[in-house]
Structures are given as structure tokens and as C-alpha cells.
Write a protein that holds these residues in place. Sequence first.
Motif, PDB file in Angstrom:
ATOM      1  N   VAL A  63       5.027  -9.547   3.500  1.00 39.60           N
ATOM      2  CA  VAL A  63       5.308  -8.800   2.286  1.00 39.60           C
ATOM      3  C   VAL A  63       4.031  -8.089   1.872  1.00 39.60           C
ATOM      4  CG1 VAL A  63       5.976  -8.941  -0.153  1.00 39.60           C
ATOM      5  CG2 VAL A  63       7.127 -10.382   1.551  1.00 39.60           C
ATOM      6  N   LEU A  64       4.116  -6.778   1.761  1.00 39.23           N
ATOM      7  CA  LEU A  64       2.994  -5.931   1.377  1.00 39.23           C
ATOM      8  C   LEU A  64       3.390  -5.212   0.098  1.00 39.23           C
ATOM      9  CD1 LEU A  64       0.216  -4.757   2.365  1.00 39.23           C
ATOM     10  CD2 LEU A  64       1.537  -2.925   3.412  1.00 39.23           C
ATOM     11  N   ALA A  65       2.709  -5.510  -1.000  1.00 40.04           N
ATOM     12  CA  ALA A  65       3.054  -4.948  -2.297  1.00 40.04           C
ATOM     13  C   ALA A  65       1.921  -4.068  -2.819  1.00 40.04           C
ATOM     14  CB  ALA A  65       3.354  -6.058  -3.294  1.00 40.04           C
ATOM     15  N   GLU A  66       2.301  -2.937  -3.359  1.00 47.49           N
ATOM     16  CA  GLU A  66       1.359  -1.979  -3.933  1.00 47.49           C
ATOM     17  C   GLU A  66       0.987  -2.419  -5.345  1.00 47.49           C
ATOM     18  OE1 GLU A  66       1.319   2.812  -4.831  1.00 47.49           O
ATOM     19  OE2 GLU A  66       3.231   1.771  -4.656  1.00 47.49           O
ATOM     20  N   THR A  67      -0.292  -2.292  -5.690  1.00 52.57           N
ATOM     21  CA  THR A  67      -0.741  -2.623  -7.043  1.00 52.57           C
ATOM     22  C   THR A  67      -1.817  -1.636  -7.490  1.00 52.57           C
ATOM     23  OG1 THR A  67      -1.407  -4.451  -8.475  1.00 52.57           O
ATOM     24  CG2 THR A  67      -2.544  -4.257  -6.363  1.00 52.57           C
TER      25      THR A  67
END
Length: 154
Positions: A63-67
Amino acid sequence: MRRILCTIQQGSLTSSQFRAAERALGEAYRQSLGSTDRTVVVWCEIPKGQSYTENRPSTMSWVLAETDDGLDATRRENAMRAMSRSWNAITGAGPNDLMLALVDSALFSRYLELNRARIRPTARPMFLLRTLTHLVTSRLTRGHLVIAANQHGS
């Protein structure tokens, strides 16, 4: 809008788990970061037999989430813990079955840019068309956005 890319093993989640995971990841993201941003999850399914961990078929999900750029480490870690707990509760994943990263927006965009750049320039328009078609079709037929890990002709 914040993007979350989830790479999973094909067949590892049911339709209800897809929906629950999308809701839970978004909720954990917003609550732990105090964010009002909408999250959009795009799934990438790896066909069975095409990924291995420790010399056996993998159960690993990524899981790769943008922040936000420059998010401090404590807030980042708290968000990752919350998202990991949510993911594991829904999927039944074990402690070694998830790799999760919250990535600065600039780096997230660069990752996507480099991913597109690996496609031959002459093949990019068709690749983009197939990808968008696949996304729309999966949304209509399955209820969530899915891209294929393998696209021929790229």
C-alpha cells in the motif's frame, strides 16, 4: 484528493473486502492525519504465480499512500499504524503480509511519472487508453478501480 495505490495478489480479496479496505484506509488516513482530503484507491492485481517472498508464492500486499510533502515522522508513523491496523483487520493479513508507505506528494508524483516513462513513447497513448478503459470497466463491473499488472505491448 489523495491517491492510494494497493498492489495485491489476484484473488486475495472478496468484493466486500475491497470496499471495506477502501473505506477503512481512507478513514484511518483522514482521522490519523486530521485530513479532510478525499482518498481514491486504485488496485493493482498481480496474477498468481508472479510474485514470491522467501522463495514461495507471496501473500504480500503493498500500500502506497500519498501525503503532504514534509510530513513529520511521528504523524507519518501514526498514520501508517492506523492504516496497517485497518488493513489487517479487514484482510486478515499477518504482520509480514503488508508493506505500507506514506510518501510525500512530490515523490509520489515522481514515482508515477517514472512508471509511465518506462513505457515506450510510441506505446504510451495505447497504454493509457487501455489503462483508462480497464479502470472504467472495473469500476462499473466490480465496484472498484483496478489496473492490470501486466499489459501487453508496452
